[in-house]
Design an enzyme around this catalytic site. Sequence first.
Site, PDB file in Angstrom:
ATOM      1  N   TYR A 152      62.056  33.430  18.011  1.00 18.74           N
ATOM      2  CA  TYR A 152      60.831  33.460  18.824  1.00 18.74           C
ATOM      3  C   TYR A 152      60.250  34.874  18.909  1.00 18.74           C
ATOM      4  O   TYR A 152      59.068  35.095  18.634  1.00 18.74           O
ATOM      5  CB  TYR A 152      61.170  32.934  20.219  1.00 18.74           C
ATOM      6  N   LYS A 156      56.646  36.265  17.415  1.00 19.49           N
ATOM      7  CA  LYS A 156      55.608  36.836  18.285  1.00 19.49           C
ATOM      8  C   LYS A 156      55.337  38.302  17.944  1.00 19.49           C
ATOM      9  O   LYS A 156      54.228  38.793  18.118  1.00 19.49           O
ATOM     10  CB  LYS A 156      56.022  36.685  19.754  1.00 19.49           C
TER      11      LYS A 156
HETATM   12  N1  LIG Z   1      55.372  30.318  29.825  1.00 20.32           N
HETATM   13  C1  LIG Z   1      55.805  31.553  29.599  1.00 20.32           C
HETATM   14  O1  LIG Z   1      56.544  32.130  30.411  1.00 20.32           O
HETATM   15  C2  LIG Z   1      55.406  32.299  28.348  1.00 20.32           C
HETATM   16  C3  LIG Z   1      55.864  33.611  28.191  1.00 20.32           C
HETATM   17  C4  LIG Z   1      55.514  34.309  27.061  1.00 20.32           C
HETATM   18  C5  LIG Z   1      54.699  33.724  26.104  1.00 20.32           C
HETATM   19  N2  LIG Z   1      54.259  32.450  26.266  1.00 20.32           N
HETATM   20  C6  LIG Z   1      53.413  31.879  25.215  1.00 20.32           C
HETATM   21  O2  LIG Z   1      52.286  31.250  25.767  1.00 20.32           O
HETATM   22  C7  LIG Z   1      51.905  30.144  24.955  1.00 20.32           C
HETATM   23  C8  LIG Z   1      51.772  28.895  25.812  1.00 20.32           C
HETATM   24  O3  LIG Z   1      53.031  28.680  26.429  1.00 20.32           O
HETATM   25  P1  LIG Z   1      53.269  27.602  27.586  1.00 20.32           P
HETATM   26  O4  LIG Z   1      54.298  28.182  28.467  1.00 20.32           O
HETATM   27  O5  LIG Z   1      51.980  27.130  28.151  1.00 20.32           O
HETATM   28  O6  LIG Z   1      53.950  26.452  26.712  1.00 20.32           O
HETATM   29  P2  LIG Z   1      53.956  24.855  26.875  1.00 20.32           P
HETATM   30  O7  LIG Z   1      55.191  24.413  26.164  1.00 20.32           O
HETATM   31  O8  LIG Z   1      53.778  24.457  28.289  1.00 20.32           O
HETATM   32  O9  LIG Z   1      52.672  24.422  26.065  1.00 20.32           O
HETATM   33  C9  LIG Z   1      52.587  24.622  24.666  1.00 20.32           C
HETATM   34  C10 LIG Z   1      51.658  23.587  24.056  1.00 20.32           C
HETATM   35  O10 LIG Z   1      51.661  23.814  22.633  1.00 20.32           O
HETATM   36  C11 LIG Z   1      51.682  22.548  22.004  1.00 20.32           C
HETATM   37  N3  LIG Z   1      52.199  22.674  20.643  1.00 20.32           N
HETATM   38  C12 LIG Z   1      53.498  22.856  20.258  1.00 20.32           C
HETATM   39  N4  LIG Z   1      53.571  22.878  18.924  1.00 20.32           N
HETATM   40  C13 LIG Z   1      52.305  22.703  18.459  1.00 20.32           C
HETATM   41  C14 LIG Z   1      51.746  22.620  17.155  1.00 20.32           C
HETATM   42  N5  LIG Z   1      52.511  22.680  16.047  1.00 20.32           N
HETATM   43  N6  LIG Z   1      50.408  22.473  17.031  1.00 20.32           N
HETATM   44  C15 LIG Z   1      49.619  22.356  18.130  1.00 20.32           C
HETATM   45  N7  LIG Z   1      50.098  22.416  19.394  1.00 20.32           N
HETATM   46  C16 LIG Z   1      51.433  22.584  19.542  1.00 20.32           C
HETATM   47  C17 LIG Z   1      52.561  21.692  22.890  1.00 20.32           C
HETATM   48  O11 LIG Z   1      52.352  20.303  22.645  1.00 20.32           O
HETATM   49  C18 LIG Z   1      52.115  22.142  24.276  1.00 20.32           C
HETATM   50  O12 LIG Z   1      51.042  21.370  24.754  1.00 20.32           O
HETATM   51  C19 LIG Z   1      52.955  30.025  23.854  1.00 20.32           C
HETATM   52  O13 LIG Z   1      52.496  30.639  22.663  1.00 20.32           O
HETATM   53  C20 LIG Z   1      54.115  30.800  24.424  1.00 20.32           C
HETATM   54  O14 LIG Z   1      54.959  31.325  23.423  1.00 20.32           O
HETATM   55  C21 LIG Z   1      54.597  31.729  27.367  1.00 20.32           C
END
Ligand SMILES: NC(=O)c1ccc[n+]([C@@H]2O[C@H](COP(=O)([O-])OP(=O)(O)OC[C@H]3O[C@@H](n4cnc5c(N)ncnc54)[C@H](O)[C@@H]3O)[C@@H](O)[C@H]2O)c1
Length: 249
Positions: A152, A156
Site C-alpha cells: 500500500y 501511494k
Molecule cells: N480512510 C483513511 O484513513 C485513509 C487514509 C489514507 C489514505 N486513504 C485513501 O483515501 C482513499 C479513499 O479511502 P476510503 O477510506 O474512503 O476507502 P473506502 O474503502 O471507504 O472506499 C474506497 C472506495 O473505492 C472503491 N474501489 C475499490 N477498488 C476499486 C476499483 N478497482 N475501481 C473503482 N473503485 C474501487 C470501493 O468500492 C470503495 O467504494 C483511498 O485511496 C485510500 O487509500 C484513506
Amino acid sequence: MSQKVALVTGAAAGIGAEICRRLAQDGMAVGVLDVNIEGAQKVAGEIVANGGKAMALQASVADRGEVTGAVNALRQTFGPVTVLVNNAGIAGFVPFEQVTDELWDRTMAINLKGTFIVTQVVLPDMKDAHWGRIINISSSSAQSGTAGMAAYSSSKGGVISFTKTLALELGPLGITVNNVPPASITGTIMYEENKNLMPMTPEQAAQMMPVRRLGEAADIANAVSWLASEATGYVTGQTIGVNGGRVIG
Ligand SMILES: NC(=O)c1ccc[n+]([C@@H]2O[C@H](COP(=O)([O-])OP(=O)(O)OC[C@H]3O[C@@H](n4cnc5c(N)ncnc54)[C@H](O)[C@@H]3O)[C@@H](O)[C@H]2O)c1
C-alpha cells in the site's frame, strides 16, 4: 460560465462519496465512479435529490476498457471532464514476508496503475479546455512508512511521484496536478476494516495527533474543493497534507 464536470473514482463510499457531495455543492456535475454500482447510484441519487447533477458509473479503475466506457458516458451526459479526483484505493495490513505477488500486483493495479489509466483517459478533455485540475488521493503512509503496509505505502508513494511528474508535463497546458495524503479518516470502510489491526486504539491515535482528533471525510473534501477551484492555478505538484499534523513537511 458553463458548468464544470468532475469525475471522482472510488466514489460509492467514504472519502470519495464526500468529495462528490462537496463538488456538487460547489456547482459541478459529478461522475460517481466505482466498482460498487449500487453504492454509486445511492450517492448520485442523494446529490440529484438535493438539486445537484450527478451520474453513477460502474468501472474498475484498473480496467482501461471499463474506464473509457464510463468516461465516454459522462462526457455524453454532462460534457467534457476537466476536474478529476483519483480516489479509488485498497489497503490492508499484511506483514512484509506474507505479502504475495497477487496482493502486491492487485494493490499496484488499483492504487497506482488505476490512477495512471483514469488520468490518461480523461486528459484529452482538459487539453482541449486548456484548463484542468487533477487531484490524487495518496496517503500519509507513503510519507512516513507504515509497518504492515509495504504494498500500500509503495503504491501511494508512486502516486506522489506520479503527481510531481505530471505537474511538470501538464503545467504548460493549464492543468494543475496535486495530491492529498490523508491520515486516519474515520467512518470509511477502509478505516473501520483496519482500525483493529493498527498498533494504537483510535483514542490513543487521536491523542498522538497535534490537533487531538482523527480525521473525517469532510476534512479531505474541503481540501479537494479548494484544489479543484479557480483559486489554485498557481498550485501544482504539491502534497497537501490533511492529516491533523501527523506528518509535517
Ligand atoms: N480512510 C483513511 O484513513 C485513509 C487514509 C489514507 C489514505 N486513504 C485513501 O483515501 C482513499 C479513499 O479511502 P476510503 O477510506 O474512503 O476507502 P473506502 O474503502 O471507504 O472506499 C474506497 C472506495 O473505492 C472503491 N474501489 C475499490 N477498488 C476499486 C476499483 N478497482 N475501481 C473503482 N473503485 C474501487 C470501493 O468500492 C470503495 O467504494 C483511498 O485511496 C485510500 O487509500 C484513506
